[in-house]
Design a protein around this motif. Structure first.
Motif, PDB file in Angstrom:
ATOM      1  N   LEU A 262       0.826  -1.210   0.000  1.00 35.65           N
ATOM      2  CA  LEU A 262       0.000   0.000   0.000  1.00 35.65           C
ATOM      3  C   LEU A 262       0.859   1.257   0.000  1.00 35.65           C
ATOM      4  O   LEU A 262       0.603   2.191  -0.780  1.00 35.65           O
ATOM      5  N   VAL A 263       1.876   1.331   0.841  1.00 38.94           N
ATOM      6  CA  VAL A 263       2.719   2.533   0.849  1.00 38.94           C
ATOM      7  C   VAL A 263       3.528   2.633  -0.441  1.00 38.94           C
ATOM      8  O   VAL A 263       3.810   3.744  -0.917  1.00 38.94           O
ATOM      9  N   ASP A 264       3.906   1.496  -1.023  1.00 37.75           N
ATOM     10  CA  ASP A 264       4.595   1.535  -2.307  1.00 37.75           C
ATOM     11  C   ASP A 264       3.688   2.087  -3.404  1.00 37.75           C
ATOM     12  O   ASP A 264       4.167   2.733  -4.348  1.00 37.75           O
ATOM     13  N   LEU A 265       2.390   1.860  -3.285  1.00 41.88           N
ATOM     14  CA  LEU A 265       1.441   2.384  -4.256  1.00 41.88           C
ATOM     15  C   LEU A 265       1.233   3.883  -4.073  1.00 41.88           C
ATOM     16  O   LEU A 265       1.121   4.629  -5.056  1.00 41.88           O
ATOM     17  N   LEU A 266       1.199   4.357  -2.835  1.00 40.84           N
ATOM     18  CA  LEU A 266       0.875   5.752  -2.552  1.00 40.84           C
ATOM     19  C   LEU A 266       2.051   6.686  -2.745  1.00 40.84           C
ATOM     20  O   LEU A 266       1.857   7.886  -2.952  1.00 40.84           O
ATOM     21  N   VAL A 267       3.267   6.181  -2.663  1.00 37.35           N
ATOM     22  CA  VAL A 267       4.472   7.011  -2.805  1.00 37.35           C
ATOM     23  C   VAL A 267       5.246   6.542  -4.021  1.00 37.35           C
ATOM     24  O   VAL A 267       5.540   5.350  -4.155  1.00 37.35           O
ATOM     25  N   PRO A 268       5.560   7.458  -4.946  1.00 36.96           N
ATOM     26  CA  PRO A 268       5.357   8.913  -4.921  1.00 36.96           C
ATOM     27  C   PRO A 268       4.100   9.375  -5.634  1.00 36.96           C
ATOM     28  O   PRO A 268       3.959  10.565  -5.903  1.00 36.96           O
ATOM     29  N   SER A 269       3.189   8.461  -5.987  1.00 39.58           N
ATOM     30  CA  SER A 269       2.028   8.853  -6.782  1.00 39.58           C
ATOM     31  C   SER A 269       1.181   9.906  -6.084  1.00 39.58           C
ATOM     32  O   SER A 269       0.674  10.830  -6.728  1.00 39.58           O
ATOM     33  N   MET A 270       1.038   9.790  -4.760  1.00 40.97           N
ATOM     34  CA  MET A 270       0.159  10.712  -4.054  1.00 40.97           C
ATOM     35  C   MET A 270       0.908  11.643  -3.120  1.00 40.97           C
ATOM     36  O   MET A 270       0.466  12.768  -2.877  1.00 40.97           O
ATOM     37  N   GLY A 271       2.011  11.220  -2.570  1.00 39.41           N
ATOM     38  CA  GLY A 271       2.736  12.049  -1.619  1.00 39.41           C
ATOM     39  C   GLY A 271       4.191  11.672  -1.539  1.00 39.41           C
ATOM     40  O   GLY A 271       4.681  10.783  -2.249  1.00 39.41           O
ATOM     41  N   ASP A 272       4.909  12.376  -0.639  1.00 40.01           N
ATOM     42  CA  ASP A 272       6.341  12.143  -0.457  1.00 40.01           C
ATOM     43  C   ASP A 272       6.626  11.074   0.587  1.00 40.01           C
ATOM     44  O   ASP A 272       7.663  10.417   0.539  1.00 40.01           O
ATOM     45  N   LEU A 273       5.732  10.904   1.559  1.00 39.24           N
ATOM     46  CA  LEU A 273       5.892   9.900   2.601  1.00 39.24           C
ATOM     47  C   LEU A 273       4.540   9.247   2.851  1.00 39.24           C
ATOM     48  O   LEU A 273       3.491   9.876   2.682  1.00 39.24           O
ATOM     49  N   ALA A 274       4.586   7.987   3.296  1.00 40.44           N
ATOM     50  CA  ALA A 274       3.371   7.278   3.652  1.00 40.44           C
ATOM     51  C   ALA A 274       3.685   6.256   4.731  1.00 40.44           C
ATOM     52  O   ALA A 274       4.791   5.700   4.779  1.00 40.44           O
ATOM     53  N   THR A 275       2.715   6.032   5.614  1.00 37.24           N
ATOM     54  CA  THR A 275       2.867   5.051   6.692  1.00 37.24           C
ATOM     55  C   THR A 275       1.583   4.256   6.833  1.00 37.24           C
ATOM     56  O   THR A 275       0.502   4.718   6.462  1.00 37.24           O
ATOM     57  N   VAL A 276       1.715   3.046   7.376  1.00 34.22           N
ATOM     58  CA  VAL A 276       0.558   2.216   7.699  1.00 34.22           C
ATOM     59  C   VAL A 276       0.762   1.681   9.108  1.00 34.22           C
ATOM     60  O   VAL A 276       1.813   1.106   9.421  1.00 34.22           O
ATOM     61  N   GLU A 277      -0.244   1.905   9.954  1.00 37.17           N
ATOM     62  CA  GLU A 277      -0.251   1.391  11.315  1.00 37.17           C
ATOM     63  C   GLU A 277      -1.370   0.367  11.442  1.00 37.17           C
ATOM     64  O   GLU A 277      -2.498   0.614  10.989  1.00 37.17           O
ATOM     65  N   ILE A 278      -1.076  -0.757  12.081  1.00 33.47           N
ATOM     66  CA  ILE A 278      -2.017  -1.865  12.185  1.00 33.47           C
ATOM     67  C   ILE A 278      -2.258  -2.183  13.654  1.00 33.47           C
ATOM     68  O   ILE A 278      -1.320  -2.154  14.471  1.00 33.47           O
ATOM     69  N   ALA A 279      -3.503  -2.501  13.990  1.00 38.76           N
ATOM     70  CA  ALA A 279      -3.833  -2.908  15.356  1.00 38.76           C
ATOM     71  C   ALA A 279      -3.121  -4.211  15.696  1.00 38.76           C
ATOM     72  O   ALA A 279      -2.963  -5.097  14.855  1.00 38.76           O
ATOM     73  N   GLU A 280      -2.682  -4.309  16.941  1.00 40.22           N
ATOM     74  CA  GLU A 280      -1.967  -5.513  17.374  1.00 40.22           C
ATOM     75  C   GLU A 280      -2.825  -6.761  17.181  1.00 40.22           C
ATOM     76  O   GLU A 280      -2.324  -7.822  16.792  1.00 40.22           O
ATOM     77  N   ALA A 281      -4.119  -6.642  17.423  1.00 40.27           N
ATOM     78  CA  ALA A 281      -4.992  -7.805  17.243  1.00 40.27           C
ATOM     79  C   ALA A 281      -5.033  -8.242  15.794  1.00 40.27           C
ATOM     80  O   ALA A 281      -5.102  -9.441  15.488  1.00 40.27           O
TER      81      ALA A 281
END
Length: 798
Positions: A262-281
């Motif tokens: 997902l972050v590989d898709l969003l950068v650089p197409s949409m922005g300069d940096l991207a992050t994904v945070e996932i719930a521990e569960a």
């Protein structure tokens, strides 16, 4: 092949000039008139000009191309007899009655008219930007759309020349100079025209450029046609990103892999940096929350991407838990699937709160941010955030809509990955619970097993291994591989392992055991919904520490390897039979001698396939590589666990293992010759007394006097039974290790059976007495006859 370029016409080329006096006679005949009508001057001068006129061919309103103002089209006679349509205009010559007749062939006039009309039309239209640039790239002529777009500036600078991304990394100026230097046009080259004011949207243009020539045919400029394709480009980009999100990002069955995609898709197409945070569960495959009250250490950053280098050290790194963020109404909006757009960095900082750790979530030079929750089936799986730092452009509603479409698809794929993770872990737990302990020790061998479940979409498989203690201190080594993956393969594996243990307790030979196992798979296939997918491979080996022999049979399984104490390694050349479930073919037993201290390696096909994928060679190359690795790591006395770890560890981190990897190692042992004794007796009644006598003497030599009485009784009963029910010589053997083994062999194939004798029966109590005096007892068949064996515990203190 290049097409020759036509030279532009010089003004007045092709104009016919004739002078006619007041009497209507031709007084001057120019060369152009001679070329047009074919008459030399001497033939025409002095003759009436009317003689050149042909019959009227057109009414005034029907003149070809409408003629031109101030003249009319006449049909003039050609010297060859034909007629030539010429547009003629008469001009009076001052001070005389003569007139000047100017004529242009209708074909030439129509060409001039079309070229002039085309130029006027292009420069007068107000739909797209049309301009003519000089050699210095300044605009000489342009359409009204060029001025409206702000390209006609006082300094003469045309923003077009700074357009980026034209046919690669070149600017608009580079492309225009290329057109003039190569004298070749460029069609539909796309580029980005950036607004000098920060926060303004970039515009995407399609440019067509062609060289402009002077009257001598030399390039002295370039014509450009610019069309705004920003919306079309954005629409295509949105469709492309949504398509990629649907096909690649949301198709993985690994949560972390999906986040990184997902972050590989969003950068650089949409922005300069991207992050994904996932719930521990979510990462554990459990149920994520349906509502979050801020962030309280229950979300972990699993994927990051920076368009201009490595991830900044001052930011929260992948693998770290997010700091606390207080609850606020915006979290409710995120839970409902709304996209949060923040084009004011101060607003984003205020959203995170005043926690010093939260400041690590704000990138340096932040200009704009956009984020969304990963919501699937009403559960909040995590968050995705995109930042713009070097790209000074605000996020708008189109960006929010695009991110919403992408996240909706990715969240469903990630939830599928979460549920797959849960099921995969359950299957692995079930698989591990059905496997034996990884390490075991018997008188015959020390064993250690390694099992790695398949990764990726394949799921857990049906591999298993086992080390089964047999009678007379022997050990059976088993490795099997069920066709297919998933819980069905695991269930089939459990049934086959149980069957192997049951058949092994019957002391069947390797070939007979595989035959009966093949029958079982046939019956299981008849019960299965898809019988074609039912099958398994299996390798069954029996090692005897007394004579140091290993008897092996294979049902379509890879051949085992052995590393001798001197370090030499080789494969045991066996004749593999058909896989279980095929039927109709016998299984062949291969017997080899294995020196004590050797390491036997039984493995599944997944070990070879994983090695082949890692090295990129053939299957035979992978087998040779596995054997070479085994020889390197299987040093004398080295723990089997370490050997298995070194052999499999390079494959543990291999991505997307398509099959399980199963390895069973066994270091063989041997019973010293001084710890075994054997005798042969003729089938006579005196054999019973002689057997008791020899057994007692042997136990005294071994220091096992306390077992002499019970062993005498056992031997007496077994030899007596052999004399009663069998013919031929009787064999007796004692083996001393951690237990005392007693074996009596005869030629009978009758199975001894323990029964409850009645009070009036004169016999039937012998085997009952044997069972009471020993820890275990049983019988097994050989190539001819049978062997009844018993085991008695030896007191370690004695």
């Amino acid at each position: 092949m290049a097409v020759p370029r036509a030279v532009p016409p010089v003004p007045l080329n092709g104009v016919v000039v004739v002078v006619i006096d007041g009497r209507g006679l031709v007084t001057h005949w120019a060369r152009g008139a001679a070329e047009l009508l074919g008459y030399a001057a001497a033939e025409v001068v002095g003759t009436p000009a009317r003689g050149l006129l042909g019959p009227r061919r057109y009414p005034r309103s029907d003149e070809p191309y409408g003629g031109a103002p101030g003249g009319r089209v006449l049909a003039l006679r050609h010297r060859s007899g034909g007629l030539v349509d010429v547009w003629v205009r008469l001009l009076e010559l001052g001070g005389s009655s003569a007139v000047l007749a100017l004529g242009v062939a209708v074909d030439t006039l129509s060409a001039w008219s079309d070229e002039s009309a085309l130029g006027r039309t292009l420069l007068a239209q107000d739909v797209w930007q049309m301009a003519v640039h000089g050699p210095d790239l300044r605009i000489r002529r342009s359409s009204p759309a060029v001025a409206r777009a702000g390209r006609l500036r006082d300094d003469g600078f045309d923003p077009l020349v700074s357009m980026s991304g034209m046919d690669g990394d070149r600017t608009g100026a580079d492309l225009l100079r290329q057109v003039m230097e190569s004298d070749e046009p460029v069609v539909d080259a796309s580029g980005v025209l950036r607004d000098p004011q920060p926060g303004k949207s970039d515009l995407i243009y399609s440019m067509t450029a062609a060289p402009v020539h002077d009257l001598r045919g030399r390039v002295n400029g370039v014509m450009t046609s610019l069309v705004d394709v920003t919306e079309r480009y954005r629409s295509v980009r949105r469709l492309d990103m949504v398509y990629r999100a649907s096909r690649s990002v949301s198709g993985s069955l690994e949560v972390e892999r999906t986040a990184q995609d997902l972050v590989d898709l969003l950068v650089p197409s949409m922005g300069d940096l991207a992050t994904v945070e996932i719930a521990e569960a979510t990462l554990r495959g459990g149920e994520p929350p349906r509502s979050v009250r801020g962030v309280h250490g229950d979300f972990r950053r699993v994927a990051v991407k920076h368009a201009h280098g490595p991830w900044p050290a001052g930011q929260i790194q992948a693998g770290e838990v997010l700091p606390q963020v207080r609850d606020q109404p915006r979290f409710r909006d995120l839970e409902r699937g709304q996209v949060l757009v923040v084009n004011d960095p101060a607003d984003y900082v205020a959203f995170l709160g005043d926690d010093p750790e939260a400041a690590r979530m704000v990138p340096d030079g932040l200009f704009a941010a956009i984020g969304s929750a990963l919501v699937a089936r009403g559960m909040v799986l995590g968050y995705v955030q995109v930042y713009r730092t070097q790209r000074r452009l605000a996020f708008d509603g189109q960006d929010a809509k695009l991110l919403e479409e992408i996240v909706t698809r990715v969240a469903l794929g990630m939830d599928n990955a979460r549920r797959y993770t849960r099921e995969h872990r359950m299957a692995v737990m079930l698989q591990n619970s059905l496997l034996p302990p990884l390490s075991s020790t018997t008188a015959a061998a020390e064993t250690a097993g390694v099992y790695l479940s398949a990764e990726g979409e394949a799921g857990v498989g049906g591999d298993w291994f086992d080390a089964v203690p047999l009678s007379s201190l022997r050990t059976a080594l088993v490795v099997g591989d069920v066709i297919g993956h998933g819980l069905g393969a695991t269930a089939t594996m459990a049934r086959l392992r149980t069957a192997v243990q049951t058949l092994a307790d019957l002391d069947l030979g390797p070939d007979e055991l595989l035959t009966r196992l093949d029958d079982l798979v046939h019956r299981m296939a008849e019960e299965a919904e898809h019988p074609d997918t039912m099958g398994a491979s299996c390798l069954y080996a029996v090692y005897d520490p007394v004579d140091r022999s290993c008897r092996v049979a294979s049902a379509g399984h890879p051949m085992p390897a052995v590393v001798h104490p001197d370090g030499t390694a080789r494969f045991i050349d066996i004749a593999p039979g058909p896989t279980l479930g095929v039927g109709g073919m016998p299984f062949e037993v291969t017997e080899v001698e294995v020196p004590p201290g050797s390491v036997l390696a039984l493995y599944s096909n997944g070990l070879i396939e994983a090695t082949r994928r890692e090295d990129g060679g053939t299957y035979a190359d992978a087998e040779a590589e596995v054997l070479a690795r085994l020889a390197d790591v299987a040093g004398p006395g080295r723990p089997l666990d370490d050997i298995g770890h070194d052999l499999v560890e390079p494959l543990r981190s291999a991505p997307h293992r398509p099959d399980d990897i199963t390895l069973l190692l066994a270091r063989t042992r041997a019973i010293p010759a001084s710890c075994a004794a054997g005798w042969q007796f003729p089938p006579r009644p005196t054999a019973v007394a002689r057997a008791r006598e020899l057994v007692t003497e042997q136990l005294v030599r071994w220091g096992l006097d306390d077992l002499a009485f019970s062993t005498e009784l056992v031997v007496s009963e077994l030899v007596t039974n052999a004399l009663r029910y069998a013919r031929g010589p009787i064999g007796l053997r004692l083996i001393r290790d951690q237990v005392l083994v007693c074996e009596v062999t005869d030629s009978s194939n009758s199975q001894p059976r323990l029964r409850q004798a009645r009070d009036t029966d004169e016999g039937g109590r012998g085997l009952f007495l044997v069972a009471q005096l020993t820890a275990r007892w049983g019988s097994r068949y050989g190539t001819s006859g049978k062997t009844v064996w018993t085991e008695q515990l030896i007191d370690p203190a004695g």
